[in-house]
Design a protein around this motif. Sequence first.
Motif, short mmCIF file in Angstrom:
data_model
loop_
_atom_site.label_atom_id
_atom_site.label_comp_id
_atom_site.label_asym_id
_atom_site.label_seq_id
_atom_site.Cartn_x
_atom_site.Cartn_y
_atom_site.Cartn_z
N ILE A 253 -76.96 -34.51 11.21
CA ILE A 253 -76.35 -35.48 10.29
C ILE A 253 -77.19 -36.75 10.30
N THR A 254 -77.62 -37.17 9.13
CA THR A 254 -78.39 -38.41 9.00
C THR A 254 -77.67 -39.39 8.09
N CYS A 255 -77.85 -40.67 8.34
CA CYS A 255 -77.17 -41.72 7.56
C CYS A 255 -78.16 -42.81 7.16
N ASP A 256 -78.01 -43.32 5.96
CA ASP A 256 -78.82 -44.44 5.48
C ASP A 256 -77.96 -45.33 4.58
N PHE A 257 -77.46 -46.40 5.18
CA PHE A 257 -76.58 -47.31 4.43
C PHE A 257 -77.24 -48.67 4.21
N MET A 295 -75.78 -38.67 4.53
CA MET A 295 -74.87 -39.66 3.95
C MET A 295 -75.65 -40.93 3.66
N SER A 296 -75.35 -41.54 2.52
CA SER A 296 -76.07 -42.75 2.13
C SER A 296 -75.20 -43.60 1.21
N SER A 297 -75.67 -44.81 0.93
CA SER A 297 -74.97 -45.70 0.00
C SER A 297 -75.97 -46.38 -0.91
N ASP A 298 -75.51 -46.77 -2.06
CA ASP A 298 -76.35 -47.46 -3.04
C ASP A 298 -75.43 -48.35 -3.87
N LYS A 299 -75.99 -49.11 -4.78
CA LYS A 299 -75.14 -49.96 -5.62
C LYS A 299 -75.73 -50.15 -7.00
N ASP A 301 -74.60 -52.48 -10.86
CA ASP A 301 -73.91 -53.73 -11.23
C ASP A 301 -72.40 -53.58 -11.12
N GLU A 302 -71.92 -52.36 -11.32
CA GLU A 302 -70.46 -52.14 -11.38
C GLU A 302 -69.89 -51.45 -10.15
N TYR A 303 -70.69 -50.62 -9.47
CA TYR A 303 -70.15 -49.79 -8.40
C TYR A 303 -70.97 -49.87 -7.11
N ILE A 304 -70.30 -49.59 -6.00
CA ILE A 304 -70.94 -49.18 -4.75
C ILE A 304 -70.83 -47.66 -4.72
N ILE A 305 -71.92 -46.97 -4.41
CA ILE A 305 -71.93 -45.50 -4.45
C ILE A 305 -72.10 -44.95 -3.04
N PHE A 306 -71.12 -44.18 -2.60
CA PHE A 306 -71.23 -43.45 -1.34
C PHE A 306 -71.58 -42.01 -1.68
N SER A 307 -72.64 -41.49 -1.04
CA SER A 307 -73.09 -40.12 -1.31
C SER A 307 -73.10 -39.31 -0.03
N ILE A 308 -72.67 -38.07 -0.15
CA ILE A 308 -72.76 -37.13 0.96
C ILE A 308 -73.30 -35.80 0.42
N GLU A 309 -74.37 -35.33 1.05
CA GLU A 309 -75.06 -34.14 0.57
C GLU A 309 -75.16 -33.12 1.70
N ASP A 310 -74.96 -31.85 1.38
CA ASP A 310 -75.07 -30.80 2.40
C ASP A 310 -75.84 -29.60 1.83
N ASN A 311 -76.20 -28.72 2.73
CA ASN A 311 -76.90 -27.49 2.33
C ASN A 311 -76.00 -26.28 2.57
N GLY A 364 -75.83 -25.64 -1.90
CA GLY A 364 -75.24 -26.85 -1.32
C GLY A 364 -74.60 -27.74 -2.37
N SER A 365 -74.08 -28.87 -1.90
CA SER A 365 -73.36 -29.79 -2.79
C SER A 365 -73.71 -31.24 -2.47
N LYS A 366 -73.61 -32.07 -3.50
CA LYS A 366 -73.75 -33.52 -3.32
C LYS A 366 -72.61 -34.20 -4.07
N PHE A 367 -71.83 -35.00 -3.33
CA PHE A 367 -70.73 -35.76 -3.92
C PHE A 367 -71.15 -37.23 -3.98
N ASN A 368 -71.14 -37.79 -5.18
CA ASN A 368 -71.41 -39.22 -5.37
C ASN A 368 -70.09 -39.90 -5.72
N ILE A 369 -69.64 -40.78 -4.84
CA ILE A 369 -68.35 -41.46 -5.02
C ILE A 369 -68.62 -42.89 -5.51
N TYR A 370 -68.25 -43.15 -6.75
CA TYR A 370 -68.46 -44.48 -7.34
C TYR A 370 -67.19 -45.32 -7.12
N ILE A 371 -67.33 -46.39 -6.33
CA ILE A 371 -66.18 -47.23 -5.98
C ILE A 371 -66.45 -48.66 -6.40
#
Length: 376
Positions: A253-257, A295-299, A301-311, A364-371
């Motif tokens: 498991i790797t993380c980059d926030f 797992m990572s995060s990005d932003k 103008d409107e959202y903070i994006i949390f992403s989680i990707e697996d194989n 695999g799957s990647k979920f991008n959560i726009y918050i």
Amino acid sequence: MIYEDNNRAQKDIDIKVFNQIPSEKSVILRSILENSLNSAIFILDENGYILEINRGVSKIFGYSIDDLKGKYFSILFTPNDKSDNLPEKELSNVLEAGASTDRNFIVHRSGKHIWAQGESVLLHKDGIKFIIKVINDLSREYELEQYKNKSIKDLKIFVYTASHDLKAPILNIEGLIDSLESALINNEDYSEILDLIKSSIGKFKTILNDLSETGKEQEKGEQDVYEGVSFQEIVDELLFAYNKQIESIDATITCDFVKAPIIHFSKKNLRSIIQNLLSNAIKFRSSQRKLQIKMSSDKTDEYIIFSIEDNGIGIKESDKKALFSMYNRLNENIEGSGVGLAIVSRIVDNNGGKVVIDSFEGKGSKFNIYIKDNPS
């Protein structure tokens, strides 16, 4: 009978005046009546009797001009609305204000009730008043709202049931650990293990309490508390809770926030989102390769994006539409209640965000959560 003849004569006068409306406005109005199909348009006299309709009325509500011409417009209303004098109230509003907007059920020719929005405008010609009433079908919106309310109700039931049913066994485990600790009080070999077990139980109890409080606050209609929350902090808590399971399957498991380390959001809701997505990534891993989770995060103008990707095993195209349905289990061979992604969807939707999925079966799957960030 004399009254009916006089009434019919007045309708004939109104229709004749309406048909003789001159100028470019008449051309535009008649073009709308003849060509508009996505809205139902009614021309009424000032007493609420129907003089003309467009083709959209037939398409949306099933009526022909012969069904409605000369009829009082209450024919479109449900029995309950008629008994509440809703047609008369709508008519009074537009005559007094010159325009009005309303939402209510319209009765289809088949008898079906369709949730709709109407807008009415008052016009004058040669001392005679006309009302243009435009009605749009909102049945799809109504169905979605009903589905959303049912989903929220189901989630409340699950929250209360889960938090209540799980507290008793946790208390029993805690009591057994206390007894075991007393028996091994002088054995230093087990002290570290006991401390880890007690720490895990404490975190589990915190999560259950948060789950219970979430249900209570929603029932009371209270707002979530928004605070600056660290993605890394939440993930570290969850990785500790899943540590043994992660080690047993030798997952990486790797993380980059770095791009968005903090979000102003409800801490317990963010934990619930990440926990459910992390749990799914672990459960739906592939037996053909070692599990990797990023797992990572990005932003923006409107959202903070949390992403989680697996194989992992990925998601079938045919299953994607039902992915967020309550109690929907896409793989009966994998344990679960079928509510995890429904919880994620409900939290994100209620906060004006969105979930974007990129998944291929077997890859695999990647979920991008726009918050939406809520700093204030």
